[in-house]
Design an enzyme around this catalytic site. Sequence first.
Site, PDB file in Angstrom:
ATOM      1  N   GLU A  36     -10.539   3.963   0.854  1.00 56.61           N
ATOM      2  CA  GLU A  36      -9.316   1.845   0.459  1.00 56.61           C
ATOM      3  C   GLU A  36     -11.192   0.896   0.957  1.00 56.61           C
ATOM      4  O   GLU A  36     -11.389   0.753   1.929  1.00 56.61           O
ATOM      5  CB  GLU A  36      -8.661   1.561   1.077  1.00 56.61           C
ATOM      6  CG  GLU A  36      -7.681   2.663  -0.406  1.00 56.61           C
ATOM      7  CD  GLU A  36      -6.009   2.035   1.142  1.00 56.61           C
ATOM      8  OE1 GLU A  36      -5.712   1.086   2.035  1.00 56.61           O
ATOM      9  OE2 GLU A  36      -5.167   3.343   1.208  1.00 56.61           O
ATOM     10  N   ARG A  82      -0.088   7.006   1.902  1.00 56.68           N
ATOM     11  CA  ARG A  82      -1.701   7.199   2.118  1.00 56.68           C
ATOM     12  C   ARG A  82      -2.755   7.470   1.360  1.00 56.68           C
ATOM     13  O   ARG A  82      -2.147   9.291   1.017  1.00 56.68           O
ATOM     14  CB  ARG A  82      -1.470   7.688   3.913  1.00 56.68           C
ATOM     15  CG  ARG A  82      -0.788   6.699   5.160  1.00 56.68           C
ATOM     16  CD  ARG A  82      -2.190   5.077   4.607  1.00 56.68           C
ATOM     17  NE  ARG A  82      -1.274   4.476   6.301  1.00 56.68           N
ATOM     18  CZ  ARG A  82      -0.454   3.672   5.656  1.00 56.68           C
ATOM     19  NH1 ARG A  82       0.236   3.677   4.725  1.00 56.68           N
ATOM     20  NH2 ARG A  82      -0.181   2.945   7.076  1.00 56.68           N
ATOM     21  N   HIS A 136      -3.535  -1.359  -2.716  1.00 55.31           N
ATOM     22  CA  HIS A 136      -2.572  -1.221  -1.728  1.00 55.31           C
ATOM     23  C   HIS A 136      -1.390  -2.767  -1.238  1.00 55.31           C
ATOM     24  O   HIS A 136      -1.887  -3.101  -0.347  1.00 55.31           O
ATOM     25  CB  HIS A 136      -3.501  -0.569   0.053  1.00 55.31           C
ATOM     26  CG  HIS A 136      -2.501  -0.171   0.711  1.00 55.31           C
ATOM     27  ND1 HIS A 136      -3.717   0.846   2.353  1.00 55.31           N
ATOM     28  CD2 HIS A 136      -1.310   0.268   1.512  1.00 55.31           C
ATOM     29  CE1 HIS A 136      -2.349   0.990   2.641  1.00 55.31           C
ATOM     30  NE2 HIS A 136      -1.261   0.720   2.296  1.00 55.31           N
TER      31      HIS A 136
HETATM   32  C1  GLV Z   1       1.451  -0.175   4.318  1.00 51.61           C
HETATM   33  O1  GLV Z   1       0.560   0.431   4.477  1.00 51.61           O
HETATM   34  C2  GLV Z   1       2.390   0.078   5.454  1.00 51.61           C
HETATM   35  O2  GLV Z   1       2.286   0.944   6.515  1.00 51.61           O
HETATM   36  O3  GLV Z   1       2.708  -0.742   6.115  1.00 51.61           O
END
Ligand code: GLV
Length: 330
Positions: free
Chosen positions: A269, A240, A288
């Site tokens: 983000e 994160r 991401h």
């Molecule tokens: C993606 O970041 C997830 O937590 O699945």
Amino acid sequence: MVGKPKVFVTRVIPEAGLALIREACEADVWSGELPPPEAVLRAKVADCDGLVSLLTDRIDAALLDAAPRLKVVSNFAVGFNNIDVAAATARGICVGNTPGVLTDATADMAFCLLIAAARRVVEGHLHVQAGRWKTWEPLGHLGQDLVGRTLGIVGMGRIGLAMARRCRGGWGMRVLYHDRIRNEQAERELEAQLVDLDTLLREADFVSLHADLNEQTRGIINAAALRKMKPTAILINTARGPLVDQKALTEALQTGIIFAAGLDVTDPEPPDPDDPLLRLPNVVIAPHIASATVRTRNAMAEICARNLLAGLRGEPLPAWVNPEVAGRRR
Ligand code: GLV
């Protein structure tokens, strides 16, 4: 319950999950490219029994209070920092997530970012694209070797272990890790050593973040932490964005405090297009996408649907974030 339960799904997810949801529920699926605005989400959940959320949806106490019938929040993600789980538990609401199925895809992305940052692949690509490739340069584009180096894993859970396996098995790295709890499997299988964060930062050539985001881990990689790292070190973050103080990272990359970074996550983000981090040659940033493979996203959708349906039926969730709610479910 008379008729099918009502659910809101905050984005189109793969059909592998949506078909299961549509079959069993009266499903309202948000088809926007962007997440539903907060006010829309609040209005949508008002008469819902179940909610499928994404990591981009903030599920806090106020939202849960606007959903008096809600039995289950099924997050289409393994991470659930977007959900106030304590508030859900206090209201008798089950929370589900999608662990396991995205472990390999995420570890692959962490490794991909590591090798890309170490070998300056994106910088090289941009160099070629800009027409600046003039000749073979003995001293140009020099990067870092991976073989035999030291990997530092922050958060030795499923994904951290999978990343460490790749680095140990394929590249013979020594593995250090930092976590609240010991991972005996990592120690047995990879000879991984549990160390304090300072030792990890000082000794690791590559630091890869795999921790949950919570109040203990927010900003764990700040200016002071970056200063403890080697000038040749590479930071990888597929967990994160807010684990890292992004301003401090930018400065560390600009001033040679560390060598490079590979990020699949940022804070916020997406990042501001004017964020100077985006202009640096020694950072590789992906939007991401660590779990973004067809098979992984299908598997996530299926678990997500199964969590939702179990939550609606009063059954145990296959991947249950707050099983402590069991005795007092709505
Ligand atoms: C993606 O970041 C997830 O937590 O699945």
